[in-house]
Design a protein around this motif. Structure first.
Motif, PDB file in Angstrom:
ATOM      1  N   SER A 116       0.849  -1.195   0.000  1.00  0.00           N
ATOM      2  CA  SER A 116       0.000   0.000   0.000  1.00  0.00           C
ATOM      3  C   SER A 116       0.878   1.237   0.000  1.00  0.00           C
ATOM      4  O   SER A 116       2.094   1.164  -0.216  1.00  0.00           O
ATOM      5  CB  SER A 116      -0.911  -0.024   1.227  1.00  0.00           C
ATOM      6  OG  SER A 116      -0.143   0.197   2.385  1.00  0.00           O
TER       7      SER A 116
ATOM      8  N   PRO B 292      -1.470   5.117  -9.975  1.00  0.00           N
ATOM      9  CA  PRO B 292      -2.334   4.698 -11.087  1.00  0.00           C
ATOM     10  C   PRO B 292      -1.902   5.299 -12.431  1.00  0.00           C
ATOM     11  O   PRO B 292      -2.097   4.679 -13.472  1.00  0.00           O
ATOM     12  CB  PRO B 292      -3.720   5.208 -10.671  1.00  0.00           C
ATOM     13  CG  PRO B 292      -3.648   5.356  -9.187  1.00  0.00           C
ATOM     14  CD  PRO B 292      -2.235   5.714  -8.871  1.00  0.00           C
TER      15      PRO B 292
ATOM     16  N   GLU C 154       4.653   4.182  -2.121  1.00  0.00           N
ATOM     17  CA  GLU C 154       5.462   5.405  -2.069  1.00  0.00           C
ATOM     18  C   GLU C 154       6.432   5.439  -3.238  1.00  0.00           C
ATOM     19  O   GLU C 154       6.678   6.502  -3.812  1.00  0.00           O
ATOM     20  CB  GLU C 154       6.293   5.394  -0.781  1.00  0.00           C
ATOM     21  CG  GLU C 154       5.798   6.300   0.304  1.00  0.00           C
ATOM     22  CD  GLU C 154       6.665   6.116   1.546  1.00  0.00           C
ATOM     23  OE1 GLU C 154       6.760   4.968   2.049  1.00  0.00           O
ATOM     24  OE2 GLU C 154       7.252   7.107   1.993  1.00  0.00           O
TER      25      GLU C 154
ATOM     26  N   VAL D 134      -1.555  -1.062  -4.054  1.00  0.00           N
ATOM     27  CA  VAL D 134      -0.676  -1.385  -5.186  1.00  0.00           C
ATOM     28  C   VAL D 134      -1.095  -2.706  -5.855  1.00  0.00           C
ATOM     29  O   VAL D 134      -0.704  -2.978  -6.994  1.00  0.00           O
ATOM     30  CB  VAL D 134       0.807  -1.397  -4.738  1.00  0.00           C
ATOM     31  CG1 VAL D 134       1.743  -1.712  -5.883  1.00  0.00           C
ATOM     32  CG2 VAL D 134       1.186  -0.046  -4.126  1.00  0.00           C
TER      33      VAL D 134
ATOM     34  N   PHE E 133       5.986   4.164  -6.158  1.00  0.00           N
ATOM     35  CA  PHE E 133       5.202   4.571  -7.329  1.00  0.00           C
ATOM     36  C   PHE E 133       4.897   6.074  -7.280  1.00  0.00           C
ATOM     37  O   PHE E 133       5.065   6.781  -8.267  1.00  0.00           O
ATOM     38  CB  PHE E 133       3.877   3.790  -7.394  1.00  0.00           C
ATOM     39  CG  PHE E 133       3.998   2.477  -8.121  1.00  0.00           C
ATOM     40  CD1 PHE E 133       4.108   2.456  -9.506  1.00  0.00           C
ATOM     41  CD2 PHE E 133       3.981   1.265  -7.446  1.00  0.00           C
ATOM     42  CE1 PHE E 133       4.208   1.258 -10.197  1.00  0.00           C
ATOM     43  CE2 PHE E 133       4.084   0.064  -8.115  1.00  0.00           C
ATOM     44  CZ  PHE E 133       4.208   0.057  -9.495  1.00  0.00           C
ATOM     45  N   ASP E 134       4.434   6.536  -6.119  1.00  0.00           N
ATOM     46  CA  ASP E 134       4.017   7.945  -6.014  1.00  0.00           C
ATOM     47  C   ASP E 134       5.205   8.898  -6.151  1.00  0.00           C
ATOM     48  O   ASP E 134       5.093   9.964  -6.762  1.00  0.00           O
ATOM     49  CB  ASP E 134       3.292   8.187  -4.680  1.00  0.00           C
ATOM     50  CG  ASP E 134       1.987   7.411  -4.590  1.00  0.00           C
ATOM     51  OD1 ASP E 134       1.451   7.028  -5.653  1.00  0.00           O
ATOM     52  OD2 ASP E 134       1.504   7.172  -3.471  1.00  0.00           O
TER      53      ASP E 134
END
Ligand code: KG4
Ligand code: ZN
Length: 333
Positions: free
Chosen positions: A135, A180, A163, A271, A165-166
């Motif tokens: 997550s 996303p 994190e 995720v 990914f973000d």
């Protein structure tokens, strides 16, 4: 017959759900868009918006379930882990609701609930199984022995996969939450175009901070040479980064499956909505002979259905808490 009201408010989603005899009949999620302006969740703002959204979300969940609030047998809420101000809104609401309706109160651990989302629909995994919970705040490999008997056998030493990914998205100039969007761009890109090294972390643990730094330098150096680099190669960069995050996750999951001799494997958390991870897990399952469990999209990211289903199993076990209960920003299993 049992009717459980589930309440989730650990981060920036205000959610309410009704579970009747182990079946989810409503799951209302109020998203908070205000954080997009700041490039991340602002805790103070999140708790204020929860305060505005919680009563309407509960009303909608009860209406959609076609029940009356007096029929509810227990209220289950996320006690932690999460943002304290956000958790306080759901906790205070749930305590007041339980008190006003003279029904029991059930505390739920948010990370356990992500895993128990697998018990909402068929097919349900059999115990014991392994769950990769990924997550925005956590990355864990969990050995799930029973509904509430779970052991974290591996976790991240720094950033969580969400994190990673973000933060990648932020470096690439994409808006929050970027996970996303990286996924969307990756679908159109070449995952083998750029190589990011896989960190060598002992045992079943993870680390994503080195990858973040590598991406930062990679982008800085290439933009210096070609100011249009990001724009021209966005899809390939997203695909290459996503492919590395997925391989880091799946290689550790494979190691855990061998170590614990388990072939029932699940993924959970925000995720687990990632298409690269879902496809990669399916491919690994075919190769390794695993039974895999991948949640429906609506049960991957934060939602109250997973709190209500966890509450249902605790209700069966009569596992209740008193009015003195307080939320916990950090809450071990
Ligand atoms: O479980 P979750 O909704 O909230 C937490 O408990 O943290 O997870 C949110 C995280 C965010 O980092 C978001 O970017 C990531 O899940 N996420 C994704 C995708 N959908 C959500 N990351 C990659 N690909 C996706 N499709
Ligand atoms: Zn979550």
């Amino acid at each position: 017959m049992s009717i459980i009201l589930g309440i989730e408010s650990s981060c920036d989603e205000t959610s309410a759900s009704v579970c009747i005899d182990g079946k989810i009949v409503s799951n209302i999620i109020a998203n908070q868009t205000i954080h997009e302006l700041y490039g991340g969740v602002v805790p103070e703002l999140a708790s204020r918006v929860h305060q505005q959204n919680i009563v309407p979300a509960v009303h909608q969940a009860i209406t959609a379930a076609k029940i009356h609030k007096k029929q509810i047998d227990a209220v289950a809420f996320t006690r932690g882990p999460g943002l304290l101000g956000s958790l306080l809104v759901g906790t205070c609401f749930s305590k007041a609701f339980a008190l006003a309706n003279n029904i029991p109160l059930i505390e739920v651990n948010h990370m356990q609930a992500h895993i128990l989302a697998h018990f909402i629909d068929e097919p349900k995994p059999l115990f014991p199984f392994l769950c990769l919970t990924v997550s925005g705040g956590h990355t864990q490999i969990v050995l799930v022995k029973n509904y509430f008997d779970m052991e974290v056998v591996g976790e991240t030493l720094d950033d969580a996969a969400g994190e990673a990914f973000d933060k990648t998205a932020k470096i690439l100039g994409l808006p929050y939450p970027g996970g996303p969007l990286v996924d969307k761009n990756a679908k159109l890109g070449d995952p083998n175009k750029y190589k990011f090294t896989e960190p060598q972390i002992p045992e079943l643990n993870f680390s994503f901070s080195g990858l973040k730094t590598a991406i930062l330098y990679f982008v800085r150096d290439n933009v210096k040479l070609n100011p249009g680099f990001l724009h021209e190669n966005m899809n390939d960069i997203c695909a290459s980064v996503q492919s590395r995050i997925v391989s880091i996750l799946l290689n550790k999951l494979k190691k855990a499956a061998v170590q614990y001799e388990i072939t029932d494997v699940a993924i959970a958390g925000g995720v687990s909505a990632n298409s690269g991870l879902r496809d990669g897990l399916n491919a690994m399952a075919t190769k390794e002979g695993w039974n895999v469990f991948i949640p429906k999209f609506e049960y991957c990211t934060d939602n109250a259905a997973m709190i209500a289903i966890a509450g249902y199993y605790k209700f069966l076990a009569k596992d209740f808490v008193g009015q003195e209960v307080a939320p916990l920003a950090r809450m071990p299993f």
